[in-house]
Motif scaffolding. Structure first.
Motif, PDB file in Angstrom:
ATOM      1  N   PRO A 251      -8.871  36.630  18.863  1.00 40.45           N
ATOM      2  CA  PRO A 251      -9.123  36.835  20.292  1.00 40.45           C
ATOM      3  C   PRO A 251      -7.839  37.070  21.062  1.00 40.45           C
ATOM      4  CG  PRO A 251      -9.250  34.518  19.749  1.00 40.45           C
ATOM      5  CD  PRO A 251      -9.091  35.243  18.448  1.00 40.45           C
ATOM      6  N   ARG A 252      -7.940  37.845  22.108  1.00 40.86           N
ATOM      7  CA  ARG A 252      -6.789  38.055  22.989  1.00 40.86           C
ATOM      8  C   ARG A 252      -6.640  36.863  23.923  1.00 40.86           C
ATOM      9  NH1 ARG A 252      -6.778  44.423  24.878  1.00 40.86           N
ATOM     10  NH2 ARG A 252      -6.569  45.315  22.769  1.00 40.86           N
ATOM     11  N   ARG A 253      -5.422  36.637  24.346  1.00 40.20           N
ATOM     12  CA  ARG A 253      -5.156  35.505  25.231  1.00 40.20           C
ATOM     13  C   ARG A 253      -4.195  35.957  26.327  1.00 40.20           C
ATOM     14  NH1 ARG A 253      -5.387  29.465  23.228  1.00 40.20           N
ATOM     15  NH2 ARG A 253      -5.300  28.453  25.247  1.00 40.20           N
ATOM     16  N   ALA A 254      -4.468  35.524  27.551  1.00 42.75           N
ATOM     17  CA  ALA A 254      -3.614  35.917  28.665  1.00 42.75           C
ATOM     18  C   ALA A 254      -2.198  35.410  28.445  1.00 42.75           C
ATOM     19  CB  ALA A 254      -4.183  35.362  29.975  1.00 42.75           C
ATOM     20  N   ARG A 255      -1.232  36.245  28.795  1.00 39.55           N
ATOM     21  CA  ARG A 255       0.167  35.868  28.638  1.00 39.55           C
ATOM     22  C   ARG A 255       0.452  34.586  29.438  1.00 39.55           C
ATOM     23  NH1 ARG A 255       4.465  38.896  27.043  1.00 39.55           N
ATOM     24  NH2 ARG A 255       3.198  40.793  27.193  1.00 39.55           N
ATOM     25  N   GLY A 256       1.098  33.652  28.789  1.00 37.97           N
ATOM     26  CA  GLY A 256       1.455  32.403  29.444  1.00 37.97           C
ATOM     27  C   GLY A 256       0.379  31.337  29.399  1.00 37.97           C
ATOM     28  N   ASP A 257      -0.809  31.668  28.865  1.00 39.43           N
ATOM     29  CA  ASP A 257      -1.890  30.694  28.778  1.00 39.43           C
ATOM     30  C   ASP A 257      -1.666  29.825  27.541  1.00 39.43           C
ATOM     31  OD1 ASP A 257      -4.189  29.233  28.702  1.00 39.43           O
ATOM     32  OD2 ASP A 257      -5.548  30.924  28.421  1.00 39.43           O
ATOM     33  N   LYS A 258      -1.281  28.581  27.752  1.00 42.85           N
ATOM     34  CA  LYS A 258      -0.979  27.661  26.647  1.00 42.85           C
ATOM     35  C   LYS A 258      -2.004  26.539  26.523  1.00 42.85           C
ATOM     36  CE  LYS A 258       2.912  29.769  25.697  1.00 42.85           C
ATOM     37  NZ  LYS A 258       3.067  30.543  24.453  1.00 42.85           N
ATOM     38  N   ALA A 259      -3.114  26.647  27.251  1.00 45.42           N
ATOM     39  CA  ALA A 259      -4.119  25.581  27.205  1.00 45.42           C
ATOM     40  C   ALA A 259      -4.704  25.466  25.798  1.00 45.42           C
ATOM     41  CB  ALA A 259      -5.220  25.853  28.218  1.00 45.42           C
ATOM     42  N   PHE A 260      -4.989  24.248  25.400  1.00 42.58           N
ATOM     43  CA  PHE A 260      -5.630  23.959  24.126  1.00 42.58           C
ATOM     44  C   PHE A 260      -7.126  23.854  24.402  1.00 42.58           C
ATOM     45  CE2 PHE A 260      -6.758  20.539  20.889  1.00 42.58           C
ATOM     46  CZ  PHE A 260      -6.783  21.418  19.814  1.00 42.58           C
TER      47      PHE A 260
END
Length: 355
Positions: free
Chosen positions: A152-161
């Protein structure tokens, strides 16, 4: 071969050898196309009438509608027809039932009465040997996805677990209130330790227990870290997409034996926190499948989730590691699934030669 059932993804996979031909599921009277339950072929009269059409009976699941006496008569009819009987012990405790007495009496017929037993994990095989003094051959669960999914793609800077929990329709073995409460407490503990942890609880709009549904709604409403998503039953593609977006999935089971859901998460590269009940953690001996003590509360679950947070399956550090893991798992699944189908074909051959 007659398989109970035949038209199921698991059965299609394990019987994929060119040496094996499986008869289609007879449709129950009045049932829509594609419905195999209750299985028509699990009947002594049906077997008598079709004795020349097959040579083996393999029972997987779908026995709940029948009495132990009916199952014994079916096994006897298969033997009278010259068919060896194979039983795969998927469930030592039935996940759809609250009262287990009837199912346990079924097992007391099926396990001793079968000519050969299979099961999915070493732990289950040990329990079968202890309870019935029967040897069960361990053959792992096959893949549930035909093609490798994309990371899956993930927004840049999104570090949520991102931790997910799917309650589905609140079937009998879903310990919904206990597990949602433990998840909320675990997320708070992880956040207090510096990990930005958020939860997504999913539940069907149509459920089996509206009281539990309302309690789950209230628990999620009061949580600062859990989002509740209610929806209709998801199709295969939508379900895979929902799971693939997670960094970990918590299995909310209060009891059970093995899990197809865990296998789907494995195919999708999603780490799994599995309760210590049953033999879930036996399905894959890998750091991305970790066990927690069911009923121990948020602290035990937080410890397990903390271990999974740095797993290659977590997308917090980007999707490259997940993509590589998916590639490796798919390649290994191709090899393993061939071995699974071959093991089934070889078992059938041995039984027919012996017979």
């Amino acid at each position: 071969m007659v398989s109970i059932p035949a038209g199921h993804p698991y059965v299609r996979s394990v019987s994929a050898s060119s040496e094996v031909e499986v008869l289609g599921d007879p449709r129950p009277e009045g049932a829509p196309a594609g419905q195999w339950w209750p299985p028509v072929a699990l009947d002594p009269h049906w077997i008598d009438a079709h004795a020349a059409d097959a040579d083996i009976l393999h029972i997987h699941f779908g026995t709940e509608s029948f009495t132990p006496e009916r199952l014994q008569a079916t096994i006897d009819a298969a033997h009278d027809a010259g068919w060896p009987v194979v039983f795969t012990v998927h469930d030592l405790v039935h996940p759809q039932l609250v009262d287990q007495d009837g199912y346990q009496r079924q097992l007391d017929v099926l396990v001793p009465g079968a000519d050969a037993l299979l099961t999915l994990t070493p732990g289950a095989a040990v329990e079968i040997a202890r309870r019935w003094d029967r040897r069960a051959e361990v053959v792992a669960h096959p893949a549930l996805l035909d093609t490798p999914p994309r990371a899956p793609r993930r927004a840049r800077g999104d570090k949520a677990f991102r931790v997910g929990m799917h309650l589905k329709d609140l079937r009998s073995n879903i310990a919904a209130e206990q597990m949602v409460g433990a998840l909320d407490a675990a997320l708070d503990r992880l956040a207090a330790g510096g990990l930005d942890a958020v939860g997504e609880v999913r539940m069907h709009r149509r459920v089996r227990d509206t009281r539990v549904r309302d309690r789950v709604r209230e628990l999620c409403r009061r949580s600062d870290r859990i989002t509740l998503v209610e929806h209709d039953r998801l199709g295969d593609d939508d379900l895979a997409a929902a799971l693939a977006a997670l960094d970990a999935c918590v299995l909310p089971y209060g009891y059970g034996t093995h899990s197809g859901w865990l296998e789907l998460c494995w195919d999708l590269g999603v780490p799994v926190a599995a309760p210590s009940t049953g033999y879930y953690a036996d399905q894959h001996a890998h750091p991305s499948v970790a066990s927690f003590t069911a009923g121990a509360g948020g602290e035990a679950l937080a410890t397990t989730l903390g271990q999974l947070a740095d797993s290659p399956g977590s997308t917090r550090a980007g999707t490259r590691a997940r993509a590589e893991q998916l590639r490796q798992r798919h390649e290994q699944r191709v090899v393993d699934d061939l071995a699974v189908a071959t093991a089934h074909a070889e078992l059938y051959r041995r039984l027919l030669e012996k017979n």
